[in-house]
Design a protein around this motif. Sequence first.
Motif, PDB file in Angstrom:
ATOM      1  N   ALA A  51      -8.067   1.958  -8.677  1.00 48.31           N
ATOM      2  CA  ALA A  51      -8.008   0.518  -8.419  1.00 48.31           C
ATOM      3  C   ALA A  51      -7.002   0.174  -7.326  1.00 48.31           C
ATOM      4  CB  ALA A  51      -7.659  -0.232  -9.704  1.00 48.31           C
ATOM      5  N   ASP A  52      -6.050   1.070  -7.081  1.00 46.84           N
ATOM      6  CA  ASP A  52      -5.025   0.827  -6.068  1.00 46.84           C
ATOM      7  C   ASP A  52      -5.468   1.239  -4.661  1.00 46.84           C
ATOM      8  OD1 ASP A  52      -3.247   0.074  -8.142  1.00 46.84           O
ATOM      9  OD2 ASP A  52      -2.671   2.170  -8.454  1.00 46.84           O
ATOM     10  N   TRP A  53      -6.622   1.896  -4.567  1.00 45.44           N
ATOM     11  CA  TRP A  53      -7.016   2.519  -3.309  1.00 45.44           C
ATOM     12  C   TRP A  53      -7.027   1.559  -2.102  1.00 45.44           C
ATOM     13  CZ3 TRP A  53      -6.948   6.067  -0.010  1.00 45.44           C
ATOM     14  CH2 TRP A  53      -7.852   6.103   1.062  1.00 45.44           C
ATOM     15  N   PRO A  54      -7.604   0.364  -2.192  1.00 41.60           N
ATOM     16  CA  PRO A  54      -7.614  -0.499  -0.996  1.00 41.60           C
ATOM     17  C   PRO A  54      -6.218  -0.764  -0.436  1.00 41.60           C
ATOM     18  CG  PRO A  54      -9.156  -1.324  -2.618  1.00 41.60           C
ATOM     19  CD  PRO A  54      -8.361  -0.242  -3.302  1.00 41.60           C
ATOM     20  N   ALA A  55      -5.259  -1.040  -1.306  1.00 42.29           N
ATOM     21  CA  ALA A  55      -3.893  -1.299  -0.843  1.00 42.29           C
ATOM     22  C   ALA A  55      -3.247  -0.026  -0.316  1.00 42.29           C
ATOM     23  CB  ALA A  55      -3.059  -1.888  -1.969  1.00 42.29           C
ATOM     24  N   VAL A  56      -3.495   1.087  -0.986  1.00 44.84           N
ATOM     25  CA  VAL A  56      -2.962   2.378  -0.547  1.00 44.84           C
ATOM     26  C   VAL A  56      -3.505   2.735   0.834  1.00 44.84           C
ATOM     27  CG1 VAL A  56      -3.065   4.871  -1.005  1.00 44.84           C
ATOM     28  CG2 VAL A  56      -2.490   3.277  -2.851  1.00 44.84           C
ATOM     29  N   ALA A  57      -4.816   2.535   1.039  1.00 44.95           N
ATOM     30  CA  ALA A  57      -5.425   2.833   2.334  1.00 44.95           C
ATOM     31  C   ALA A  57      -4.852   1.959   3.436  1.00 44.95           C
ATOM     32  CB  ALA A  57      -6.945   2.645   2.240  1.00 44.95           C
ATOM     33  N   ALA A  58      -4.603   0.690   3.135  1.00 48.15           N
ATOM     34  CA  ALA A  58      -4.055  -0.223   4.134  1.00 48.15           C
ATOM     35  C   ALA A  58      -2.653   0.201   4.563  1.00 48.15           C
ATOM     36  CB  ALA A  58      -4.040  -1.645   3.590  1.00 48.15           C
ATOM     37  N   ILE A  59      -1.835   0.629   3.609  1.00 50.00           N
ATOM     38  CA  ILE A  59      -0.477   1.083   3.923  1.00 50.00           C
ATOM     39  C   ILE A  59      -0.524   2.385   4.717  1.00 50.00           C
ATOM     40  CG2 ILE A  59       1.676   1.941   2.908  1.00 50.00           C
ATOM     41  CD1 ILE A  59       1.201  -0.084   0.617  1.00 50.00           C
ATOM     42  N   HIS A  60      -1.447   3.269   4.342  1.00 53.29           N
ATOM     43  CA  HIS A  60      -1.607   4.512   5.086  1.00 53.29           C
ATOM     44  C   HIS A  60      -1.987   4.220   6.538  1.00 53.29           C
ATOM     45  CE1 HIS A  60      -3.638   8.707   5.474  1.00 53.29           C
ATOM     46  NE2 HIS A  60      -2.370   8.747   5.836  1.00 53.29           N
ATOM     47  N   GLN A  61      -2.879   3.268   6.732  1.00 56.49           N
ATOM     48  CA  GLN A  61      -3.306   2.913   8.079  1.00 56.49           C
ATOM     49  C   GLN A  61      -2.141   2.348   8.899  1.00 56.49           C
ATOM     50  OE1 GLN A  61      -6.309   3.680   9.318  1.00 56.49           O
ATOM     51  NE2 GLN A  61      -5.568   2.978  11.321  1.00 56.49           N
ATOM     52  N   GLN A  62      -1.273   1.584   8.256  1.00 58.35           N
ATOM     53  CA  GLN A  62      -0.086   1.078   8.953  1.00 58.35           C
ATOM     54  C   GLN A  62       0.762   2.242   9.454  1.00 58.35           C
ATOM     55  OE1 GLN A  62       1.998  -1.522   6.270  1.00 58.35           O
ATOM     56  NE2 GLN A  62       0.547  -3.204   6.525  1.00 58.35           N
ATOM     57  N   GLY A  63       0.932   3.251   8.611  1.00 62.16           N
ATOM     58  CA  GLY A  63       1.702   4.420   9.018  1.00 62.16           C
ATOM     59  C   GLY A  63       1.050   5.162  10.174  1.00 62.16           C
ATOM     60  N   ILE A  64      -0.272   5.329  10.091  1.00 61.68           N
ATOM     61  CA  ILE A  64      -1.006   6.000  11.158  1.00 61.68           C
ATOM     62  C   ILE A  64      -0.801   5.282  12.480  1.00 61.68           C
ATOM     63  CG2 ILE A  64      -3.344   6.475  12.011  1.00 61.68           C
ATOM     64  CD1 ILE A  64      -4.134   7.026   9.069  1.00 61.68           C
TER      65      ILE A  64
ATOM     66  N   GLU B 127      -7.024   8.516  11.163  1.00 60.77           N
ATOM     67  CA  GLU B 127      -7.565   7.481  10.286  1.00 60.77           C
ATOM     68  C   GLU B 127      -7.385   7.910   8.841  1.00 60.77           C
ATOM     69  OE1 GLU B 127     -12.236   8.939  10.476  1.00 60.77           O
ATOM     70  OE2 GLU B 127     -11.576   7.214  11.658  1.00 60.77           O
ATOM     71  N   THR B 128      -7.373   6.935   7.952  1.00 63.44           N
ATOM     72  CA  THR B 128      -7.172   7.239   6.545  1.00 63.44           C
ATOM     73  C   THR B 128      -8.440   7.845   5.953  1.00 63.44           C
ATOM     74  OG1 THR B 128      -6.288   6.352   4.469  1.00 63.44           O
ATOM     75  CG2 THR B 128      -7.908   4.992   5.641  1.00 63.44           C
ATOM     76  N   ALA B 129      -8.340   8.340   4.739  1.00 62.87           N
ATOM     77  CA  ALA B 129      -9.497   8.946   4.070  1.00 62.87           C
ATOM     78  C   ALA B 129     -10.620   7.921   3.938  1.00 62.87           C
ATOM     79  CB  ALA B 129      -9.086   9.463   2.697  1.00 62.87           C
ATOM     80  N   PRO B 130     -11.899   8.374   3.950  1.00 59.12           N
ATOM     81  CA  PRO B 130     -13.013   7.429   3.877  1.00 59.12           C
ATOM     82  C   PRO B 130     -13.188   6.759   2.516  1.00 59.12           C
ATOM     83  CG  PRO B 130     -13.806   9.692   3.863  1.00 59.12           C
ATOM     84  CD  PRO B 130     -12.346   9.754   4.155  1.00 59.12           C
ATOM     85  N   GLY B 131     -12.495   7.225   1.515  1.00 57.06           N
ATOM     86  CA  GLY B 131     -12.622   6.621   0.190  1.00 57.06           C
ATOM     87  C   GLY B 131     -11.692   7.274  -0.807  1.00 57.06           C
ATOM     88  N   TRP B 132     -11.669   6.735  -2.016  1.00 54.82           N
ATOM     89  CA  TRP B 132     -10.770   7.211  -3.059  1.00 54.82           C
ATOM     90  C   TRP B 132     -10.949   8.689  -3.370  1.00 54.82           C
ATOM     91  CZ3 TRP B 132      -6.548   7.132  -5.699  1.00 54.82           C
ATOM     92  CH2 TRP B 132      -6.471   7.719  -6.962  1.00 54.82           C
ATOM     93  N   GLU B 133     -12.188   9.139  -3.535  1.00 49.77           N
ATOM     94  CA  GLU B 133     -12.421  10.530  -3.908  1.00 49.77           C
ATOM     95  C   GLU B 133     -11.910  11.479  -2.831  1.00 49.77           C
ATOM     96  OE1 GLU B 133     -13.242  11.681  -6.742  1.00 49.77           O
ATOM     97  OE2 GLU B 133     -13.595   9.711  -7.631  1.00 49.77           O
ATOM     98  N   ALA B 134     -12.132  11.129  -1.568  1.00 50.41           N
ATOM     99  CA  ALA B 134     -11.638  11.967  -0.478  1.00 50.41           C
ATOM    100  C   ALA B 134     -10.109  11.975  -0.456  1.00 50.41           C
ATOM    101  CB  ALA B 134     -12.188  11.473   0.854  1.00 50.41           C
ATOM    102  N   PHE B 135      -9.512  10.827  -0.746  1.00 47.61           N
ATOM    103  CA  PHE B 135      -8.053  10.732  -0.754  1.00 47.61           C
ATOM    104  C   PHE B 135      -7.441  11.579  -1.860  1.00 47.61           C
ATOM    105  CE2 PHE B 135      -4.270   8.702  -2.616  1.00 47.61           C
ATOM    106  CZ  PHE B 135      -3.405   8.732  -1.528  1.00 47.61           C
TER     107      PHE B 135
END
Length: 208
Positions: A48-61, A71-79
């Motif tokens: 459930a946290d994945w969208p926020a986690v992906a957004a923060i990862h993208q900021q770091g990238i 780019e961040t992982a394409p989805g939760w399972e890949a992450f």
Amino acid sequence: RFGFRTVTRDDVPAAAHASAEFQGACPESATALLLDLGALQLAPLTAADWPAVAAIHQQGIETGHATFARETAPGWEAFREGKLAGCSLVAREQGKIVGWATLSPTSKRAVYAGVVEVSVYVATAAAGHGVGSALLAALIETAEARGLWTMWASIFPENTGSLALHAKHGFKTLCRRERIGRMDHGPLAGHWRDTLLLERRSTRVGLE
């Protein structure tokens, strides 16, 4: 040691309860560990946290100094693939995710089962407010509770904030890996980059 408090399952955010990560790490008969620092609270990272986690990862990238990934992982399972189960955390402030941290195995060989790589990401707006320090402290506690004895981090020399954070929590620089990879994004796109390999050896685990 790091200010943890033991709580019941009911104190963990409801969104975490249905996740496989939480069920595996915290069965019905168990308590959970939360770190509560005023407005900041740490809890297990879930799907459930994945969208926020992906957004923060993208900021770091986008800084160009956090990772070779463009780019961040394409989805939760890949992450979650390759992450150590039960060893991923999020930091929330007033209900909003402001950072996350994970542990990943470094080898499939049994002899290195206690050696893991750490990743810590903090939202740009929350930088400099102790979020990364709280996450790393909690991850160290989590790792040692799991019997893990060595933590690695690979950091760009230009990422001075991350280097200072890891040094604060007992990581030592082992070596500089020169021109280890060519960057394809950010201010140094097209340049070969060095990374520093940092290590923290537990003083509580693996001493026998």
